[in-house]
Scaffold this active site. Structure first.
Site, PDB file in Angstrom:
ATOM      1  CB  SER A 114      -8.979  -2.498  -1.022  1.00 16.90           C
ATOM      2  OG  SER A 114      -8.392  -1.367  -0.457  1.00 16.90           O
ATOM      3  CG  ASP A 163     -13.305   3.422  -2.675  1.00 11.85           C
ATOM      4  OD1 ASP A 163     -13.331   3.042  -3.864  1.00 11.85           O
ATOM      5  OD2 ASP A 163     -12.410   3.103  -1.885  1.00 11.85           O
ATOM      6  CG  HIS A 185      -9.410   1.867  -4.037  1.00 13.27           C
ATOM      7  ND1 HIS A 185     -10.193   1.896  -2.902  1.00 13.27           N
ATOM      8  CD2 HIS A 185      -8.455   0.936  -3.781  1.00 13.27           C
ATOM      9  CE1 HIS A 185      -9.731   1.034  -2.013  1.00 13.27           C
ATOM     10  NE2 HIS A 185      -8.674   0.437  -2.523  1.00 13.27           N
TER      11      HIS A 185
END
Length: 285
Positions: free
Chosen positions: A227, A140, A93
């Protein structure tokens, strides 16, 4: 409640230089700013309840950012982990809408405003083909092929799903007091698949996700700006009594940061390490 991906808003070099990453918070924008139209959009995470990473503690920890003007601190928007001398593993992402030329990697220093930071271009990019399948945020992961090797010790990958006690995660995300220039780290309790699925009904793919955090009390977590960065477990090298680290997961998503009942969710590396090996083999040809 909308899921918050744990990455920062991409400001662009010009805006970032004037505004600075510290103007953002994990909950979204600062209290005096407008809520973005799509709260699932470009967000990252940072470390809550931790402390400064020491030099050499996580040599494989790198920042992911945009090329252009401004310091690495002003341009960083995600984390990453060096898994080979010229390959970085990050979250899908973080890069799903990017081309390789849109990305750079910052290594060589835990302080993103240090003169020792090395900026390396990205030559190729691979986003997991089954990202968001079977459910949103599953699988992910993404790989970045660097334009040249970095002088960084890679970390080994976990190969089998395991139950853990404590894990460690690190990055430059929101600490609750702003965005630090020096990477932070924190220990987070492992959360079982059953408890993770109970916390996020119908939103957890146990095969490709794992959870970590203090379910009862909160207070420790990755957060916005983290992230793509690592969550790690100690391991013992067969040839040494010294503990080493293995990469267990990738900072992915969660509701809020360090909230009781809402653990952080991470991509589980053991589920897709074979797919990673296939990409690396293709790049080596």
């Amino acid at each position: 409640m909308d899921r918050k991906r744990k990455h920062l808003i991409r400001l662009g070099a010009g805006v970032a230089a004037g505004l600075g990453a510290a103007a953002l918070t994990w909950a979204g924008l600062a209290a005096n700013a407008e809520e973005p139209a799509d709260p699932k959009g470009d967000f990252e995470a940072q470390i809550i309840g931790g402390g400064d990473v020491e030099d050499g503690q996580y040599p494989w920890l790198v920042g992911l950012g945009s090329p252009g003007e401004g310091t690495a601190y002003e341009r960083q928007f995600c984390g990453g982990t060096v898994i080979a001398e010229d390959v970085v593993l990050t979250a899908a992402h973080c890069v799903e809408d990017s081309a390789a030329a849109d990305l750079v990697v910052f290594s060589g220093a835990i302080d993103l405003e240090s003169a020792d930071v090395v900026e390396t271009a990205v030559a190729d990019l691979h986003v997991a083909e089954d990202y968001n399948d079977p459910i949103a945020m599953s699988n992910d992961w993404a790989l970045l092929k660097l334009a040249e090797p970095v002088d960084v010790e890679p970390i080994g990958l976990a190969t089998e799903p395991e139950e853990y006690d404590l894990l460690e995660t690190a990055g430059w995300g929101d600490t609750g007091d702003g965005f630090p220039t020096t990477a932070q780290w924190v220990e987070v309790p492992f959360v079982s698949d059953e408890d993770c699925e109970a916390a996020y009904p119908d939103e957890v793919d146990a095969a490709s996700m794992l959870c970590a955090g203090d379910l009862e009390n909160g207070g420790v977590d990755s957060c916005q700006g983290d992230s793509g960065g690592p969550i790690m477990s100690p391991a013992t090298d067969e040839d040494s009594d010294e503990p080493t680290q293995v990469l267990v997961g990738i900072v992915s998503w969660g509701y809020g940061c360090a909230e009781a009942g809402n653990p952080g969710v991470y991509g589980e590396v053991a589920d897709f390490n074979d797919a990673i090996d296939e990409v690396l083999a293709g790049w080596a040809e």
